[in-house]
Design a protein around this motif. Sequence first.
Motif, mmCIF file in Angstrom:
data_model
loop_
_atom_site.group_PDB
_atom_site.id
_atom_site.type_symbol
_atom_site.label_atom_id
_atom_site.label_comp_id
_atom_site.label_asym_id
_atom_site.label_seq_id
_atom_site.Cartn_x
_atom_site.Cartn_y
_atom_site.Cartn_z
ATOM 1 N N SER A 179 0.835 -1.210 0.000
ATOM 2 C CA SER A 179 0.000 0.000 0.000
ATOM 3 C C SER A 179 0.867 1.256 0.000
ATOM 4 O O SER A 179 0.557 2.244 -0.675
ATOM 5 C CB SER A 179 -0.917 0.006 1.222
ATOM 6 O OG SER A 179 -1.854 -1.039 1.164
ATOM 7 N N VAL A 238 -3.432 -2.533 -6.214
ATOM 8 C CA VAL A 238 -4.490 -2.414 -5.204
ATOM 9 C C VAL A 238 -5.134 -3.771 -4.956
ATOM 10 O O VAL A 238 -5.376 -4.170 -3.812
ATOM 11 C CB VAL A 238 -5.550 -1.379 -5.651
ATOM 12 C CG1 VAL A 238 -6.760 -1.407 -4.731
ATOM 13 C CG2 VAL A 238 -4.940 0.022 -5.682
ATOM 14 N N VAL A 283 -2.885 -6.072 -2.888
ATOM 15 C CA VAL A 283 -2.955 -5.843 -1.440
ATOM 16 C C VAL A 283 -4.069 -6.676 -0.825
ATOM 17 O O VAL A 283 -3.893 -7.316 0.216
ATOM 18 C CB VAL A 283 -3.171 -4.345 -1.132
ATOM 19 C CG1 VAL A 283 -3.423 -4.134 0.348
ATOM 20 C CG2 VAL A 283 -1.962 -3.534 -1.577
#
Length: 225
Positions: free
Chosen positions: A156, A208, A211
């Motif tokens: 992140s 994203v 993650v």
Amino acid sequence: MSVFDTFLNPRVFVETLPLILSGLATTLTLGFTCIVIGFLAGIAVAICRLYASSPVRWATIAFIDVFRSLPVLVLLFVIYYALPFAGIRLSSFMAAASAISLVSAAYSAEIIRAGIEAVPRGQFEAARALGLHFVLTLRKVVLPQAIRTVLPPLTSNAINVMKDTALASVVAMPDLLKQANQAQALAANPTPLIAAAAIYLLILLPLVRLVGVLEHKLSRTRHAA
């Protein structure tokens, strides 16, 4: 002009693509540089924060608190526009890399510190029983486990670093956003800006999702343990 011709004009896209791609190369170079520097510096700061002498620990705490509190844009302006008054003049790339890396290092240090503290104390004791000195214990035993634990927040942080590279356009660095903005001005059409936004999505959206995958795998591993 139709909405399609205004925002997704194929002719404008093809004509401005070389300029956009040159900016993309600069953005990727800056992002990769800042991610690597921020990660390595974060490890060093985290170790000093946990194991150094008291003055060094207080200095690292101050470093972390200050650079986590400062907006990247403010720091970038200070480095690029204020430091020349003290005789320190950096290129736009070096100024952007310095500002983003400092903030990234501060966040990485806190993430890695949390990972180190999550490693059971028995790991240290087992390494000591095997005769491993402190540095080797950190490198071979503690850090691999710590980084594996905090991989989702580190990813992140890397995403945030890549997004922060867009701020480099304010110091005239020819990154993706700067080149796209220049292209839209030359073409009198916003298509290059839409293309830049799409490129950011293509680069960052998979990260994203990664993650989320890493967090799911880590949660399953913890429940299995």
